[in-house]
Design a protein around this motif. Structure first.
Motif, PDB file in Angstrom:
ATOM      1  N   VAL A 118       0.844  -1.201   0.000  1.00 49.01           N
ATOM      2  CA  VAL A 118       0.000   0.000   0.000  1.00 49.01           C
ATOM      3  C   VAL A 118       0.879   1.251   0.000  1.00 49.01           C
ATOM      4  N   ARG A 119       1.915   1.228   0.844  1.00 50.25           N
ATOM      5  CA  ARG A 119       2.837   2.371   0.896  1.00 50.25           C
ATOM      6  C   ARG A 119       3.506   2.592  -0.453  1.00 50.25           C
ATOM      7  N   ASN A 120       4.030   1.524  -1.056  1.00 47.36           N
ATOM      8  CA  ASN A 120       4.735   1.636  -2.332  1.00 47.36           C
ATOM      9  C   ASN A 120       3.815   2.140  -3.449  1.00 47.36           C
ATOM     10  N   LYS A 121       2.569   1.681  -3.421  1.00 45.09           N
ATOM     11  CA  LYS A 121       1.604   2.144  -4.416  1.00 45.09           C
ATOM     12  C   LYS A 121       1.329   3.650  -4.231  1.00 45.09           C
ATOM     13  N   ALA A 122       1.243   4.086  -2.981  1.00 40.66           N
ATOM     14  CA  ALA A 122       1.031   5.511  -2.699  1.00 40.66           C
ATOM     15  C   ALA A 122       2.237   6.330  -3.160  1.00 40.66           C
ATOM     16  N   ILE A 123       3.437   5.824  -2.917  1.00 37.63           N
ATOM     17  CA  ILE A 123       4.654   6.523  -3.349  1.00 37.63           C
ATOM     18  C   ILE A 123       4.670   6.657  -4.866  1.00 37.63           C
ATOM     19  N   VAL A 126       2.098   9.271  -6.017  1.00 40.77           N
ATOM     20  CA  VAL A 126       2.528  10.649  -5.760  1.00 40.77           C
ATOM     21  C   VAL A 126       3.604  11.057  -6.756  1.00 40.77           C
ATOM     22  N   LEU A 127       4.598  10.194  -6.968  1.00 39.14           N
ATOM     23  CA  LEU A 127       5.670  10.523  -7.911  1.00 39.14           C
ATOM     24  C   LEU A 127       5.135  10.749  -9.321  1.00 39.14           C
ATOM     25  N   LEU A 128       4.279   9.864  -9.772  1.00 39.95           N
ATOM     26  CA  LEU A 128       3.777   9.960 -11.138  1.00 39.95           C
ATOM     27  C   LEU A 128       2.793  11.112 -11.328  1.00 39.95           C
ATOM     28  N   ASP A 129       1.974  11.376 -10.309  1.00 37.56           N
ATOM     29  CA  ASP A 129       0.963  12.427 -10.440  1.00 37.56           C
ATOM     30  C   ASP A 129       1.500  13.832 -10.207  1.00 37.56           C
ATOM     31  N   SER A 130       2.563  13.942  -9.418  1.00 41.84           N
ATOM     32  CA  SER A 130       3.031  15.276  -9.046  1.00 41.84           C
ATOM     33  C   SER A 130       4.300  15.705  -9.770  1.00 41.84           C
ATOM     34  N   GLY A 131       5.089  14.747 -10.219  1.00 41.40           N
ATOM     35  CA  GLY A 131       6.363  15.089 -10.842  1.00 41.40           C
ATOM     36  C   GLY A 131       7.451  15.404  -9.833  1.00 41.40           C
ATOM     37  N   LEU A 132       7.208  15.073  -8.568  1.00 44.18           N
ATOM     38  CA  LEU A 132       8.227  15.294  -7.540  1.00 44.18           C
ATOM     39  C   LEU A 132       9.452  14.441  -7.818  1.00 44.18           C
ATOM     40  N   ARG A 133      10.593  14.923  -7.379  1.00 42.18           N
ATOM     41  CA  ARG A 133      11.806  14.117  -7.382  1.00 42.18           C
ATOM     42  C   ARG A 133      11.762  13.227  -6.150  1.00 42.18           C
ATOM     43  N   ILE A 134      12.529  12.154  -6.189  1.00 41.57           N
ATOM     44  CA  ILE A 134      12.546  11.237  -5.053  1.00 41.57           C
ATOM     45  C   ILE A 134      13.006  11.964  -3.793  1.00 41.57           C
ATOM     46  N   SER A 135      14.026  12.818  -3.910  1.00 38.68           N
ATOM     47  CA  SER A 135      14.513  13.544  -2.735  1.00 38.68           C
ATOM     48  C   SER A 135      13.435  14.464  -2.176  1.00 38.68           C
ATOM     49  N   GLU A 136      12.634  15.062  -3.055  1.00 41.26           N
ATOM     50  CA  GLU A 136      11.543  15.922  -2.590  1.00 41.26           C
ATOM     51  C   GLU A 136      10.473  15.099  -1.885  1.00 41.26           C
ATOM     52  N   LEU A 137      10.186  13.921  -2.411  1.00 50.66           N
ATOM     53  CA  LEU A 137       9.194  13.044  -1.785  1.00 50.66           C
ATOM     54  C   LEU A 137       9.650  12.607  -0.397  1.00 50.66           C
ATOM     55  N   THR A 138      10.917  12.227  -0.279  1.00 47.91           N
ATOM     56  CA  THR A 138      11.416  11.742   1.019  1.00 47.91           C
ATOM     57  C   THR A 138      11.472  12.848   2.067  1.00 47.91           C
ATOM     58  N   ASN A 139      11.475  14.104   1.633  1.00 48.73           N
ATOM     59  CA  ASN A 139      11.508  15.222   2.582  1.00 48.73           C
ATOM     60  C   ASN A 139      10.126  15.753   2.934  1.00 48.73           C
ATOM     61  N   LEU A 140       9.078  15.166   2.359  1.00 49.94           N
ATOM     62  CA  LEU A 140       7.724  15.622   2.671  1.00 49.94           C
ATOM     63  C   LEU A 140       7.381  15.355   4.134  1.00 49.94           C
ATOM     64  N   LYS A 141       6.671  16.287   4.717  1.00 51.03           N
ATOM     65  CA  LYS A 141       6.182  16.146   6.094  1.00 51.03           C
ATOM     66  C   LYS A 141       4.659  16.149   6.053  1.00 51.03           C
ATOM     67  N   TYR A 142       4.056  15.652   7.090  1.00 47.61           N
ATOM     68  CA  TYR A 142       2.600  15.607   7.171  1.00 47.61           C
ATOM     69  C   TYR A 142       2.010  17.007   6.984  1.00 47.61           C
ATOM     70  N   GLU A 143       2.679  18.015   7.524  1.00 48.12           N
ATOM     71  CA  GLU A 143       2.197  19.402   7.442  1.00 48.12           C
ATOM     72  C   GLU A 143       2.196  19.922   6.004  1.00 48.12           C
ATOM     73  N   ASP A 144       2.973  19.289   5.131  1.00 46.14           N
ATOM     74  CA  ASP A 144       3.070  19.739   3.742  1.00 46.14           C
ATOM     75  C   ASP A 144       1.804  19.416   2.924  1.00 46.14           C
ATOM     76  N   PHE A 145       0.974  18.538   3.416  1.00 48.06           N
ATOM     77  CA  PHE A 145      -0.214  18.127   2.681  1.00 48.06           C
ATOM     78  C   PHE A 145      -1.380  19.024   2.997  1.00 48.06           C
ATOM     79  N   ASP A 146      -2.098  19.435   1.970  1.00 46.70           N
ATOM     80  CA  ASP A 146      -3.297  20.246   2.125  1.00 46.70           C
ATOM     81  C   ASP A 146      -4.438  19.292   2.486  1.00 46.70           C
ATOM     82  N   GLN A 147      -4.989  19.429   3.657  1.00 40.79           N
ATOM     83  CA  GLN A 147      -6.008  18.517   4.154  1.00 40.79           C
ATOM     84  C   GLN A 147      -7.411  18.830   3.625  1.00 40.79           C
ATOM     85  N   THR A 148      -7.555  19.931   2.901  1.00 39.33           N
ATOM     86  CA  THR A 148      -8.896  20.321   2.428  1.00 39.33           C
ATOM     87  C   THR A 148      -9.273  19.663   1.129  1.00 39.33           C
TER      88      THR A 148
END
Length: 148
Positions: A118-123, A126-148
């Motif tokens: 489940v975690r790997n599928k979510a990763i 996120v990578l495919l939908d957002s275009g984030l780099r792996i380093s950017e993904l690994t630095n994401l924090k819970y606060e970085d997500f828009d909960q709305t």
């Protein structure tokens, strides 16, 4: 390492090692040495025994420019020898997008029901939908997500 190699080069060529005496010509010769020499630093290390890639030369350029900018800001030198040196050209790397079949294979690899699947599928999503780099993904924090 960059500054160590710069000092080594300057000593080998009887260039000044006092920063206030270094000029544009000295820097250009050092960059030329990086670009053209196939056996650098009197080293037998495999990376020093081949031409430096344009990316490596650019890393040296940026590192030294940053150092000389700092020296100028701190009034340790009166003129910055990098003021008149253009950055070396870099190769433009074209990153190929994944083919549909490759993306399908990645998702098939994490089709299970375990927490890791489940975690790997979510990763992947996120990578495919957002275009984030792996380093950017690994630095994401819970606060970085828009909960709305």
């Amino acid at each position: 390492m960059v500054l160590d190699n710069l000092v080594w080069f300057f000593e080998q060529h009887n260039f000044p090692t006092q920063v206030h005496q270094i000029n544009t010509t000295h820097i250009r010769e050092f960059l030329w040495y990086l670009t053209s020499e196939t056996h650098r630093w009197d080293s037998s290390h495999p990376l020093a025994c081949r031409k430096a890639s344009p990316s490596t030369v650019h890393i040296y350029y940026r590192s030294m420019k940053t150092f000389f900018n700092w020296l100028k800001r701190e009034d340790l030198i009166s003129t910055n020898p990098y003021s008149f040196i253009k950055p070396p050209k870099q190769e433009k790397k074209v990153i190929q997008a994944l083919a549909t079949t490759e993306i399908q294979r990645l998702f098939e690899a994490c089709e299970g029901k375990t927490m890791y699947d489940v975690r790997n599928k979510a990763i992947l999503s996120v990578l495919l939908d957002s275009g984030l780099r792996i380093s950017e993904l690994t630095n994401l924090k819970y606060e970085d997500f828009d909960q709305t």
